[in-house]
Design a protein around this motif. Structure first.
Motif, PDB file in Angstrom:
ATOM      1  N   LEU A 387       1.334   3.466  -6.955  1.00 49.80           N
ATOM      2  CA  LEU A 387       0.203   3.150  -7.960  1.00 49.80           C
ATOM      3  C   LEU A 387      -0.990   2.599  -7.589  1.00 49.80           C
ATOM      4  N   GLN A 388      -0.956   1.793  -6.507  1.00 51.29           N
ATOM      5  CA  GLN A 388      -1.898   0.886  -6.024  1.00 51.29           C
ATOM      6  C   GLN A 388      -3.116   1.726  -5.343  1.00 51.29           C
ATOM      7  N   ILE A 389      -4.124   1.231  -5.778  1.00 50.75           N
ATOM      8  CA  ILE A 389      -5.495   1.975  -5.530  1.00 50.75           C
ATOM      9  C   ILE A 389      -5.525   2.142  -3.929  1.00 50.75           C
ATOM     10  N   SER A 390      -5.135   1.336  -3.122  1.00 45.82           N
ATOM     11  CA  SER A 390      -5.115   1.214  -1.593  1.00 45.82           C
ATOM     12  C   SER A 390      -4.088   0.707  -0.957  1.00 45.82           C
ATOM     13  N   PRO A 391      -3.507   1.422   0.150  1.00 44.92           N
ATOM     14  CA  PRO A 391      -2.553   0.877   0.772  1.00 44.92           C
ATOM     15  C   PRO A 391      -2.440  -0.921   1.309  1.00 44.92           C
TER      16      PRO A 391
END
Length: 490
Positions: A387-391
């Motif tokens: 779910l995180q917008i960026s790794p």
């Protein structure tokens, strides 16, 4: 000590004719502004930003002035939370998505429940005569000095041991990620308690009526100055900001009439610390641009059918879209990124975890004891990664764990409880002046200041620290000696 608790009549409540009515008025104002923005439907992102930003500024000063405390946890939480909300309304990076209506509702409900939770506690102590409060049952000054010295030397010794074990310091390293790898399990958990040292020195001088130039005070002051080398040498922005905040928060506790001046000092110190340590990380503009524009695009194995847990989120655009000076890019993303991941969470989370995220510390301990992994914890971690917008930017914000576990009901109940507990801590700090309750209160207020950043309540380091402070606070209240009452901040 005598405390008055006058009863509130229904007429008083409905006419807002009582001491803490300003909390309810502020909550109503937040709801009104939000509904106005939704009804009118501002399509201009800049106008929406300024409306929400103005609400944040007004809420901070309204509550601070009413409460005569510019470090009040409600004012700080509302300012940080609503400013972050405002920044998400102007999407300067093309990987950022528009916040859904459901996400916006959760983000507005969060500060309202904090206000209501603290309000429920405050009305039980309506019009309390704080002037008659005196400190009771605190340890002897010599014993407190000995404890402070022992804690300070232990923390600094752990830092030296960590340096020897790793063999280098991030401040002198050319590796842009050195600050991440500087970690020795079992030592670092104590190294990050460096903010204890300054706080203990301030409490010892103010609460025990000790002159700052006395030999014992100078020893603690010297150790405090040395402690500031820790966050600088390990290039930890968050630890340096925490140490500065706890120092100023503790000073504000003893100098309540100067809390605004100390707040201004905090803003100036924060600006310097953030810029200074950002530069010390040796991260190039190209590296930062790459990090801040990486969307959460995951490679799928074409030979396997995606499962419910591994299904990827629709990729956002992948291009540089910042028109800000480089020095402003980092603070902007620092404030705004977490809500983007939380937006993904609200819109795409498939199941709840019923307390597992908030119990990460005991779950990890249980796993180490039994040697068995907890399947639900593994599923929760996979869900967060998805779910995180960026790794590169894996933050979600304060209430994400409440939502992971119980959805919006978790946010409502969790934030109300948090507001209630913080109001209790503030009252308890003033009543008892227990040094470790003061420190505990400051730690939780700092979580309010950076509520937009990470879910602090599931942070294992914070959990260790809370347990440590609670044990010290309990032990402190069991001693028979009383501290001098001549320096009470009340």
């Amino acid at each position: 000590m005598q405390v008055n608790h006058p009863k509130l009549s229904g007429k008083d409540i409905f006419s807002f004719n009582f001491k803490h009515a300003y909390l309810i008025k502020n909550a109503i104002l937040i709801v009104f502004v939000f509904l106005l923005m939704r009804v009118i439907g501002f399509e201009n992102q800049v106008i929406s930003f300024f409306i929400m930003f103005a609400l944040a500024v007004f809420s901070y000063f309204y509550i601070s002035i009413k409460n005569k405390d510019f470090f009040d946890f409600r004012a700080i939480f509302l300012a940080a939370w609503l400013v972050s909300f405002a920044l998400n309304l102007i999407r300067l990076n093309s990987i950022y998505n528009e916040l859904s209506l459901k996400t916006s509702i959760v983000l507005i409900v969060t500060p309202i429940m904090l206000l209501l939770g603290s309000f429920l506690y405050e009305i039980k102590h309506n019009n309390q005569t704080e002037e008659k409060v005196k400190p009771t049952k605190l340890m002897d000054g010599n014993l407190f000095f000995a404890i402070s010295l022992l804690i300070s030397v232990f923390i600094l010794s752990c830092f030296v041991a960590e340096i020897i074990k790793i063999g280098e310091l991030p401040y002198f390293s050319s590796d842009m990620n050195a600050y991440v790898t500087f970690y020795v399990s079992g030592l670092h958990q104590f190294v990050v308690l460096s903010y204890f040292i300054t706080c203990l020195a301030i409490i010892y001088i103010h609460q025990y009526g000790v002159k700052w130039h006395s030999p014992k005070a100078l020893v603690l002051i010297a150790l405090s100055m040395v402690s500031y080398a820790i966050p600088i040498l390990i290039v930890s922005r968050q630890l340096l900001l925490l140490q500065l905040f706890i120092m100023l928060f503790t000073l504000a506790f003893y100098h309540r009439k100067k809390s605004f001046q100390l707040f201004v000092a905090m803003v100036l110190c924060f600006g310097w610390a953030f810029v200074f340590l950002s530069g010390a990380r040796n991260q190039s503009e190209e590296y930062l641009a790459d990090v801040y524009t990486q969307s959460n695009v995951q490679e799928e194995d074409s030979s396997e059918v995606p499962s419910e847990d591994t299904e990827t989120i629709v990729p956002t655009q992948h291009e540089v879209a910042f028109d800000l000076p480089p020095v402003l890019v980092t603070p902007y993303v620092y404030f705004s990124n977490s809500f983007q991941s939380f937006n993904n969470q609200v819109n795409h989370q498939k199941k709840h975890y019923y307390g597992i995220s908030l119990l990460e510390l005991p779950v990890k301990t249980w796993s180490k004891i039994t040697g068995e992994d907890v399947e639900l914890m593994d599923a929760y971690k996979r869900e967060k990664a998805r779910l995180q917008i960026s790794p590169f930017l894996n933050t979600f914000g304060f209430v994400s764990d409440f939502y992971f576990d119980f959805g919006i009901i978790g946010v409502v109940v969790g934030m109300a409880l948090y507001g209630y507990v913080l109001a209790w801590l503030k009252h308890k700090s003033l009543v008892s002046q227990n040094p470790f309750i003061i420190m505990l209160s400051g730690l939780f207020v700092y979580a309010c200041l950076f509520s937009f950043f990470i879910p602090w309540l599931s942070n294992t380091t914070l959990q260790y620290t809370v347990v440590f402070l609670v044990l010290l606070a309990f032990w402190n209240t069991r001693t028979k000696n009383k501290v001098s009452e001549t320096n009470s901040p009340i």
